[in-house]
Design a protein around this motif. Structure first.
Motif, PDB file in Angstrom:
ATOM      1  N   PHE A 110     -38.603 -39.311 -64.401  1.00 52.74           N
ATOM      2  CA  PHE A 110     -39.898 -39.922 -64.588  1.00 52.74           C
ATOM      3  C   PHE A 110     -40.789 -39.690 -63.353  1.00 52.74           C
ATOM      4  N   ASN A 111     -40.178 -39.922 -62.170  1.00 52.82           N
ATOM      5  CA  ASN A 111     -40.926 -39.743 -60.929  1.00 52.82           C
ATOM      6  C   ASN A 111     -41.356 -38.294 -60.736  1.00 52.82           C
ATOM      7  N   ARG A 112     -40.428 -37.394 -61.104  1.00 49.74           N
ATOM      8  CA  ARG A 112     -40.736 -35.988 -60.914  1.00 49.74           C
ATOM      9  C   ARG A 112     -41.921 -35.589 -61.798  1.00 49.74           C
ATOM     10  N   GLU A 113     -41.887 -36.112 -63.019  1.00 49.15           N
ATOM     11  CA  GLU A 113     -42.976 -35.833 -63.954  1.00 49.15           C
ATOM     12  C   GLU A 113     -44.309 -36.313 -63.388  1.00 49.15           C
ATOM     13  N   LEU A 114     -44.271 -37.546 -62.912  1.00 48.74           N
ATOM     14  CA  LEU A 114     -45.482 -38.132 -62.337  1.00 48.74           C
ATOM     15  C   LEU A 114     -45.978 -37.301 -61.169  1.00 48.74           C
ATOM     16  N   GLY A 115     -45.029 -36.880 -60.327  1.00 47.31           N
ATOM     17  CA  GLY A 115     -45.376 -36.082 -59.156  1.00 47.31           C
ATOM     18  C   GLY A 115     -46.082 -34.802 -59.568  1.00 47.31           C
ATOM     19  N   LYS A 116     -45.575 -34.226 -60.636  1.00 47.13           N
ATOM     20  CA  LYS A 116     -46.167 -32.984 -61.149  1.00 47.13           C
ATOM     21  C   LYS A 116     -47.623 -33.250 -61.571  1.00 47.13           C
ATOM     22  N   ILE A 117     -47.795 -34.352 -62.270  1.00 51.08           N
ATOM     23  CA  ILE A 117     -49.143 -34.717 -62.712  1.00 51.08           C
ATOM     24  C   ILE A 117     -50.068 -34.845 -61.504  1.00 51.08           C
ATOM     25  N   GLY A 118     -49.567 -35.561 -60.499  1.00 50.09           N
ATOM     26  CA  GLY A 118     -50.357 -35.791 -59.289  1.00 50.09           C
ATOM     27  C   GLY A 118     -50.766 -34.482 -58.640  1.00 50.09           C
ATOM     28  N   GLU A 119     -49.800 -33.586 -58.542  1.00 51.57           N
ATOM     29  CA  GLU A 119     -50.071 -32.308 -57.905  1.00 51.57           C
ATOM     30  C   GLU A 119     -51.147 -31.530 -58.657  1.00 51.57           C
ATOM     31  N   ARG A 176     -60.310 -22.727 -42.695  1.00 57.43           N
ATOM     32  CA  ARG A 176     -59.204 -23.463 -42.079  1.00 57.43           C
ATOM     33  C   ARG A 176     -58.048 -23.570 -43.046  1.00 57.43           C
ATOM     34  N   LEU A 177     -56.863 -23.673 -42.460  1.00 57.85           N
ATOM     35  CA  LEU A 177     -55.652 -23.806 -43.251  1.00 57.85           C
ATOM     36  C   LEU A 177     -55.351 -25.300 -43.405  1.00 57.85           C
ATOM     37  N   VAL A 178     -55.076 -25.740 -44.623  1.00 54.31           N
ATOM     38  CA  VAL A 178     -54.888 -27.174 -44.872  1.00 54.31           C
ATOM     39  C   VAL A 178     -53.572 -27.412 -45.596  1.00 54.31           C
ATOM     40  N   PHE A 179     -52.789 -28.298 -45.043  1.00 53.44           N
ATOM     41  CA  PHE A 179     -51.580 -28.753 -45.733  1.00 53.44           C
ATOM     42  C   PHE A 179     -51.910 -30.093 -46.362  1.00 53.44           C
ATOM     43  N   VAL A 180     -51.611 -30.227 -47.640  1.00 53.81           N
ATOM     44  CA  VAL A 180     -52.032 -31.442 -48.340  1.00 53.81           C
ATOM     45  C   VAL A 180     -50.814 -32.234 -48.807  1.00 53.81           C
ATOM     46  N   GLU A 181     -50.827 -33.486 -48.471  1.00 49.03           N
ATOM     47  CA  GLU A 181     -49.807 -34.418 -48.957  1.00 49.03           C
ATOM     48  C   GLU A 181     -50.419 -35.171 -50.128  1.00 49.03           C
ATOM     49  N   VAL A 182     -49.771 -35.088 -51.278  1.00 47.74           N
ATOM     50  CA  VAL A 182     -50.291 -35.783 -52.454  1.00 47.74           C
ATOM     51  C   VAL A 182     -49.438 -37.018 -52.700  1.00 47.74           C
ATOM     52  N   LYS A 183     -50.102 -38.145 -52.899  1.00 48.19           N
ATOM     53  CA  LYS A 183     -49.355 -39.385 -53.172  1.00 48.19           C
ATOM     54  C   LYS A 183     -49.935 -40.017 -54.416  1.00 48.19           C
ATOM     55  N   LEU A 184     -49.085 -40.237 -55.384  1.00 46.83           N
ATOM     56  CA  LEU A 184     -49.559 -40.828 -56.629  1.00 46.83           C
ATOM     57  C   LEU A 184     -48.826 -42.134 -56.887  1.00 46.83           C
ATOM     58  N   LYS A 185     -49.580 -43.114 -57.365  1.00 49.20           N
ATOM     59  CA  LYS A 185     -48.945 -44.384 -57.745  1.00 49.20           C
ATOM     60  C   LYS A 185     -49.441 -44.790 -59.109  1.00 49.20           C
ATOM     61  N   GLN A 186     -48.515 -45.359 -59.872  1.00 58.00           N
ATOM     62  CA  GLN A 186     -48.917 -45.877 -61.167  1.00 58.00           C
ATOM     63  C   GLN A 186     -49.228 -47.360 -60.988  1.00 58.00           C
ATOM     64  N   ALA A 216     -54.762 -35.639 -47.053  1.00 57.09           N
ATOM     65  CA  ALA A 216     -54.005 -36.422 -48.028  1.00 57.09           C
ATOM     66  C   ALA A 216     -54.866 -36.621 -49.263  1.00 57.09           C
ATOM     67  N   VAL A 217     -54.213 -36.578 -50.414  1.00 56.05           N
ATOM     68  CA  VAL A 217     -54.906 -36.941 -51.651  1.00 56.05           C
ATOM     69  C   VAL A 217     -54.134 -38.097 -52.253  1.00 56.05           C
ATOM     70  N   CYS A 218     -54.821 -39.208 -52.422  1.00 58.15           N
ATOM     71  CA  CYS A 218     -54.175 -40.402 -52.950  1.00 58.15           C
ATOM     72  C   CYS A 218     -54.712 -40.671 -54.352  1.00 58.15           C
ATOM     73  N   ILE A 219     -53.800 -40.772 -55.307  1.00 55.82           N
ATOM     74  CA  ILE A 219     -54.197 -40.918 -56.706  1.00 55.82           C
ATOM     75  C   ILE A 219     -53.559 -42.181 -57.274  1.00 55.82           C
ATOM     76  N   VAL A 220     -54.346 -42.922 -58.020  1.00 54.55           N
ATOM     77  CA  VAL A 220     -53.780 -44.051 -58.757  1.00 54.55           C
ATOM     78  C   VAL A 220     -54.004 -43.781 -60.237  1.00 54.55           C
ATOM     79  N   VAL A 221     -52.942 -43.887 -61.044  1.00 56.80           N
ATOM     80  CA  VAL A 221     -53.084 -43.704 -62.491  1.00 56.80           C
ATOM     81  C   VAL A 221     -52.726 -45.009 -63.194  1.00 56.80           C
ATOM     82  N   ASP A 222     -53.217 -45.166 -64.407  1.00 51.04           N
ATOM     83  CA  ASP A 222     -52.859 -46.367 -65.168  1.00 51.04           C
ATOM     84  C   ASP A 222     -51.596 -46.097 -65.970  1.00 51.04           C
TER      85      ASP A 222
END
Lengths: 129, 514
Positions: A4-13, A53-63, A107-113
């Motif tokens: 489930f988490n992996r799926e969500l992570g994919k969505i976030g990415e 510029r070179l950018v490394f992005v950390e994506v964080k998603l929370k439901q 960083a990209v922070c995402i909140v989903v319902d």
């Protein structure tokens, strides 16, 4: 749960990549990982003065935000982890290092319902703690 | 948006204003950082402030918050910055209007948004008065300490919500009226023993009365079970209440060490501190990397009772010498040098030898001369020289302890209340004598004061001279003798120090030098 988490992570990415794409970021690599960890997105972006510029992005998603915001999940430790991964990546790809001598971490922070629709998405440039 | 809130930091008994700068930025990664050399207790303020705000019905901003405690080069500690940080955040979010007048905000937050009793509020109020800062916002339970100080508006704050309403003008908090000079509270029931309960020991009681009346140091020696500890523990019952200035000095120390109970105000009863002989040197004298007052400062203007005197480590006892003479103690550490007042009356009790029965008429002492010498050598000459009254507390006769005779003696011997009356009268004479000098009793007199105030008649002077020559007394002892004589005269409300007074003082000095 893990599945489930992996799926969500994919969505976030995906969400993050498309958002950054709209902002003019070019994605070089997704989900780059080594045995020491991973980094979600690696992009390049040219700023207003035309400098790339070179950018490394950390994506964080929370439901939902009932158990804290995604921003709270990104701390010093996470940041230094991203930095270490960035250095790994540059070591493995010397041609990129030559082209972009310095880099930044975003960083990209995402909140989903509960239906996995994006409630909010925030992009934070150049994190430092 | 940037907000500046005024608060304070305490160093020893000094207070330095601290500006708490709170910036809530719309840009940047959300976070909450405190800078300006905070220690762990301030670092933890983040969680307290955050939760307290949420529980007060405020949405905590998901923005970049930076708090700077200026001046940034002074290390800061304590939980008192919770309130200024919370107010700073609220003001930066434009949830609350900062007062136009310069105001102090001070206090620890509870997670529910309430304010907790915080140490050092009295010092804050005094600083506000000196710096001409009119308004002081402090926790409701600590506010009575601040209300002692005049010229400052003290607002007792129960919780954050109340303060927000006050600052926004919705509902004002009532100022705490100044507690005017302060009747001594009803005599504390904490006194363990009454003097009439102590059987026999009439001469010891007399000596203790003199000591309490003049604030003189006293040393009691006797076999185990004779009543030394009881005598010492009965002293609070005969001690005069603190005068206004004395009370303020004591309350300052108690406030900064967090020894005032919630809701407490000025301390009126004379401190009585009993330190166990395992107390460390720093515990007794004060110290630490961030200097903290020790027992001698907590006993300021009161009594420091050291039972089993020779059991204290030598180094600890010798460290008492300088504060006993100066009435204050300077502690120097890397962080800086801090002076704490330490004008205490030392009450020490000891056995004459390890087994305790040296010189007892009934029981034989089992100690070898070497053991006795070693035991008595623990108390150095210079230290004993600073003690004015040396008394023997002999074992009590069994007959006197029998119920019938004990009752009779209790009826005959004066109660603590009666003795206290005499002591208070003698103190009043002294207060009058030293008015405006920041001296409150005879023991605090410096040599020049003796010249100014002590009216010694010719015969008494002759006796003094003779005693000094005969017994080879030191100059310090000479002056201390005069002080004790003066106290004995004060107890009798006598205008002059007569030979009789000197003779009695001399008797307490000589006896233990055998």
């Amino acid at each position: 749960m893990k599945q489930f988490n992996r799926e969500l992570g994919k969505i976030g990415e995906n969400e993050a990549a498309s958002y950054l794409g709209k902002k003019g970021y070019r994605v070089l690599e997704r989900n780059y990982y080594t045995r020491f960890g991973e980094i979600d997105l690696i992009c390049t972006h040219s700023n207003s003065s035309g400098q790339e510029r070179l950018v490394f992005v950390e994506v964080k998603l929370k439901q939902g935000e009932d158990f804290g915001t995604p921003e709270e999940m990104i701390d010093k430790r996470k940041l230094s982890q991203a930095e270490r991964m960035a250095n790994f990546y540059l070591m493995a790809n010397p041609q990129i290092l030559e082209k972009y001598p310095s880099f930044s971490i975003d960083a990209v922070c995402i909140v989903v319902d509960e239906n996995r629709r994006v409630k909010r998405l925030n992009h934070y440039e150049n994190l430092t703690f | 948006m940037l907000t500046k809130v005024l608060s304070a930091a305490h160093f020893g008994l000094e207070t330095i204003p601290i500006e708490v700068e709170v910036n809530v930025a719309k840009k940047g990664f959300p976070g909450f950082n405190i800078i300006g050399l905070p220690n762990k207790s301030i670092e933890e303020a983040k969680e307290r402030v955050k939760t307290a705000l949420i529980n007060s019905g405020v949405e905590f901003p998901n923005l970049k918050i930076i708090v700077n405690l200026a001046p940034a080069d002074i290390p800061k500690e304590g939980s008192l910055y919770d309130l200024p940080i919370a107010i700073g955040i609220l003001a930066s979010m434009q949830e609350v209007l900062m007062p136009k007048e310069k105001s102090f905000f001070y206090g620890e937050l509870s997670l529910d948004g309430g304010l907790r009793h915080t140490r050092g509020v009295l010092l804050l109020a005094l600083a506000a008065k000196n710096l001409r800062i009119r308004d002081v916002f402090v926790p409701g339970q600590s506010a009575y300490e601040a209300a002692v100080v005049g010229g400052v508006s003290v607002y007792p704050v129960k919780n954050l919500e109340e303060l927000v309403n006050h600052l926004n003008g919705a509902q004002k908090i009532n100022k705490l009226p100044r507690t005017k000079s302060l009747k001594p509270e009803a005599e504390s029931e904490l006194v363990e023993f009454d003097f009439s309960e102590i059987v026999g020991q009439e001469s010891a009681k007399r000596a203790v009365t003199i000591a309490a009346a003049g604030g003189h140091n006293i040393f009691m020696q006797g076999p185990p079970g004779a009543g030394k500890t009881m005598l010492a523990r009965a002293i609070p019952g005969i001690s005069p209440p603190l005068g206004d200035e004395e009370a303020l000095e004591v309350t300052k120390i108690y406030s900064v060490t967090g020894n005032i109970p919630p809701g407490g105000g000025l301390i009126r009863s004379r401190p009585f501190r009993a330190a166990h002989h395992t107390t460390s040197r720093i515990g007794l004298i004060g110290g630490g990397s961030n200097p903290h007052p020790g027992e001698i400062s907590l006993a300021h203007n009161g009594v420091l009772f050291l039972d089993e005197f020779p059991e204290f480590p030598r180094a600890t006892l010798e460290a008492l010498r300088q504060p006993m003479e100066d009435g204050k103690v300077s502690i120097t550490r890397i962080a800086g040098s801090i002076t704490f007042p330490a004008r205490f009356m030392l009450v020490a009790a000891a056995n004459p030898c390890p087994c305790g029965y040296l010189g007892d008429p009934k029981k034989e002492c089992k100690c070898s001369p070497r053991m006795i010498m070693k035991y008595q050598a623990k108390l150095s000459g210079p230290l004993m020289d600073r003690i004015d009254l040396h008394i023997q507390v002999p074992a009590v006769d069994v007959d006197k302890l029998m119920p019938a005779s004990a009752k009779a003696s209790a009826r005959r011997s004066p109660t603590s209340g009666q003795i206290r009356g005499k002591v208070v009268k003698a103190r009043q004479v002294q207060y009058k004598r030293f008015k405006g000098l920041k001296i409150y009793n005879n023991a605090n007199m410096k040599n020049k004061h003796i010249k100014d105030f002590c009216n010694i008649d010719k015969e008494a002077l002759g006796l003094l001279k003779q005693a000094v020559n005969t017994y080879g007394l030191s100059a310090r002892t000479y002056f201390r003798l005069i002080k004790v004589s003066q106290t004995i005269a004060d107890l009798e409300q006598g205008r002059k120090v007569t030979a009789q007074h000197v003779a009695e003082a001399l008797q307490y000095r000589i006896r233990a030098q055998e």
